[in-house]
Motif scaffolding. Structure first.
Motif, PDB file in Angstrom:
ATOM      1  N   ASP A   3      23.072  -4.400   6.020  1.00  0.00           N
ATOM      2  CA  ASP A   3      21.492  -3.840   6.509  1.00  0.00           C
ATOM      3  C   ASP A   3      20.995  -3.135   5.370  1.00  0.00           C
ATOM      4  O   ASP A   3      20.283  -2.633   5.464  1.00  0.00           O
ATOM      5  CB  ASP A   3      22.570  -2.748   7.485  1.00  0.00           C
ATOM      6  N   ARG A  44      10.163  -7.244   0.554  1.00  0.00           N
ATOM      7  CA  ARG A  44      11.554  -7.273   1.090  1.00  0.00           C
ATOM      8  C   ARG A  44      12.064  -8.587   1.064  1.00  0.00           C
ATOM      9  O   ARG A  44      10.939  -9.278   2.057  1.00  0.00           O
ATOM     10  CB  ARG A  44      11.722  -6.483   2.067  1.00  0.00           C
ATOM     11  N   LEU A  70      16.019  -0.320   6.240  1.00  0.00           N
ATOM     12  CA  LEU A  70      14.349   0.168   7.442  1.00  0.00           C
ATOM     13  C   LEU A  70      14.287   1.366   7.250  1.00  0.00           C
ATOM     14  O   LEU A  70      13.106   2.037   7.781  1.00  0.00           O
ATOM     15  CB  LEU A  70      14.795  -0.715   8.198  1.00  0.00           C
ATOM     16  N   ASP A  71      15.358   2.584   7.265  1.00  0.00           N
ATOM     17  CA  ASP A  71      14.883   4.077   7.338  1.00  0.00           C
ATOM     18  C   ASP A  71      14.610   4.604   6.067  1.00  0.00           C
ATOM     19  O   ASP A  71      14.478   5.654   6.319  1.00  0.00           O
ATOM     20  CB  ASP A  71      15.515   4.360   8.019  1.00  0.00           C
ATOM     21  N   GLU A  82      12.596   5.269   2.378  1.00  0.00           N
ATOM     22  CA  GLU A  82      11.257   4.852   2.202  1.00  0.00           C
ATOM     23  C   GLU A  82      10.877   5.176   0.401  1.00  0.00           C
ATOM     24  O   GLU A  82      12.296   5.007  -0.442  1.00  0.00           O
ATOM     25  CB  GLU A  82       9.917   6.320   2.346  1.00  0.00           C
ATOM     26  N   PRO A 129       7.096   4.329   3.768  1.00  0.00           N
ATOM     27  CA  PRO A 129       7.919   3.505   4.794  1.00  0.00           C
ATOM     28  C   PRO A 129       8.251   2.544   4.150  1.00  0.00           C
ATOM     29  O   PRO A 129       7.451   1.260   4.040  1.00  0.00           O
ATOM     30  CB  PRO A 129       7.560   3.932   6.497  1.00  0.00           C
ATOM     31  N   ARG A 177       9.675   0.278   6.162  1.00  0.00           N
ATOM     32  CA  ARG A 177       9.521  -0.744   7.477  1.00  0.00           C
ATOM     33  C   ARG A 177       7.998  -0.832   7.452  1.00  0.00           C
ATOM     34  O   ARG A 177       7.817  -1.752   8.070  1.00  0.00           O
ATOM     35  CB  ARG A 177       9.481   0.742   8.456  1.00  0.00           C
ATOM     36  N   ASP A 178       7.294  -0.649   6.719  1.00  0.00           N
ATOM     37  CA  ASP A 178       5.708  -1.312   5.987  1.00  0.00           C
ATOM     38  C   ASP A 178       5.426  -2.162   5.417  1.00  0.00           C
ATOM     39  O   ASP A 178       4.479  -2.226   5.240  1.00  0.00           O
ATOM     40  CB  ASP A 178       4.683   0.351   6.050  1.00  0.00           C
ATOM     41  N   SER A 215       8.622  -8.438   5.413  1.00  0.00           N
ATOM     42  CA  SER A 215      10.046  -8.936   4.800  1.00  0.00           C
ATOM     43  C   SER A 215       9.243 -10.214   4.704  1.00  0.00           C
ATOM     44  O   SER A 215       9.144 -11.013   5.914  1.00  0.00           O
ATOM     45  CB  SER A 215      10.979  -8.618   6.056  1.00  0.00           C
TER      46      SER A 215
END
Length: 371
Positions: free
Chosen positions: A167, A181, A217-218, A220, A234, A236-237, A240
């Motif tokens: 993950d 990413r 993903l969670d 920073e 983050p 997530r921003d 990928s």
């Protein structure tokens, strides 16, 4: 322009291993480190360890029992790697031990813990990446020099090594503020010592890779430029992309500036505040402290829990209406009278006399009810 690079959770009696860029390891108990408030700067690491001029700490490893089944995996700037059993470093010499026998013009870049069967990812300054299983590296002694981990091209050098985890994806950031990413399954497992594959395509304006590590993903990250500009964003921003992609802009820089450092960020203040009531309800008896090492070499520990510290925090909550239920539950079921009285003594140093007297009466009343 200073950021936290290493954060570990430890106990007061645990041993901490400090690995320097010169291939030495120093050992300290966590209790020997200065305990500071959460926002304090900490103490320069040179005041605690006999570091030489130009010697910096590259990694901190927390250990409590020197588990023999765990390994320490070393990577140097010239692409050399070494795997050594954890218990090889169970020594208390104050002036340090040789952790890896470095070759000429080489220095230690990173040390990570491995289980014996992990997949290792190595990333170079030019974006070349190799993935191999750590079983390709045989266990060696503490003073061994290691074997080739990746075959470097001219003028290239190793910048990072990390363990592939479920993950997660590998994040790469360049000195011009670009990054991406990439999912781990885009990298095929190879043999140790190969030339690797392109992990990020670099062009003239993108610059070279300055940081690479695993992220979820969670998570920073915090990036700092050589001009002192800091951003926090983050994961997530961050886009990928495929292995051969060039990345997207993560940080805008002025002319002549470059990204100096990138690291996973600490938990937010809101997250810390939400975690505190839970730890109070659990009444944890073992003292666990987060230890932080900044890029500039400042070190400090912050108390999170412990019977005495937690009792003091509970008494302090008497001043707020929201803390009444937690205080009553704690005083009547979790802490003996002696602990509460000691906590009162500590609180007297930070409270006004009238306020402290009121808290003392309330605490003694709660103890009498509990008994």
């Amino acid at each position: 322009d200073d950021i936290v690079r290493h954060v570990i959770f430890t106990t007061a009696h645990a041993f901490l291993l400090f690995f320097s860029n010169r291939g030495k390891v120093y050992r300290l108990r966590a209790m020997d480190l200065p305990e500071r408030e959460r926002q304090a700067k900490g103490m320069p690491i040179v005041n605690l360890l006999p570091l030489q001029a130009g010697e910096t700490i590259q990694a901190i490893i927390d250990t409590r029992d020197f588990a023999g089944e765990r390994n320490l995996f070393f990577a140097t700037r010239l692409g050399v790697v070494k795997k050594t059993a954890f218990n090889e470093y169970d020594s208390g010499r104050r002036d340090g031990l040789i952790a890896i026998n470095l070759r000429d013009n080489d220095e230690l870049v990173k040390v990570i813990e491995t289980s014996g069967s992990d997949d290792i990812f190595i990333v170079t300054r030019k974006g070349i990446t190799i993935r191999f299983n750590e079983t390709e590296v045989r266990p060696m002694g503490r003073a061994a020099s290691g074997v080739r981990g990746i075959k470097l091209k001219p003028a290239d050098e190793l910048v990072s090594v990390d363990v592939g985890r479920d993950d997660t994806a590998i994040l790469m950031v360049t000195e011009s503020g670009y990054g991406k990413r990439t999912q781990l399954d885009r990298f095929n497992v190879q043999g140790r010592g190969g030339q690797g594959v392109i992990g990020i395509r670099l062009t003239g304006k993108k610059g070279q890779v300055v940081a690479a590590f695993m992220v979820g993903l969670d998570d920073e990250i915090v990036a700092v430029s050589d001009g002192g500009v800091t951003i926090r964003m983050p994961v997530r921003d961050i886009s990928s992309q495929g292995r051969d992609a060039t990345g997207v802009r993560l940080m805008s820089l002025d002319n002549g500036q470059f990204v100096a450092s990138v690291a996973p960020s600490l938990a937010s203040d809101d997250a810390e505040e939400c975690a505190t009531p839970r730890s109070l309800r659990l009444g944890a008896a073992s003292r666990r402290e987060p230890l932080g090492l900044r890029a500039s070499g400042m070190v400090g520990a912050v108390a999170v829990s412990g019977s005495l510290d937690m009792a003091a925090n509970i008494l302090y909550l008497l001043a707020s209406q929201q803390g009444m239920l937690a205080v009553v539950a704690a005083l009547t079921g979790l802490y003996p009278a002696s602990t509460i009285l000691l906590a009162q003594t500590r609180l007297s140093e930070r409270m006004a006399p009238v306020q402290f007297l009121g808290l003392g009466v309330a605490a003694l009343a709660a103890v009498m009810v509990a008994s």
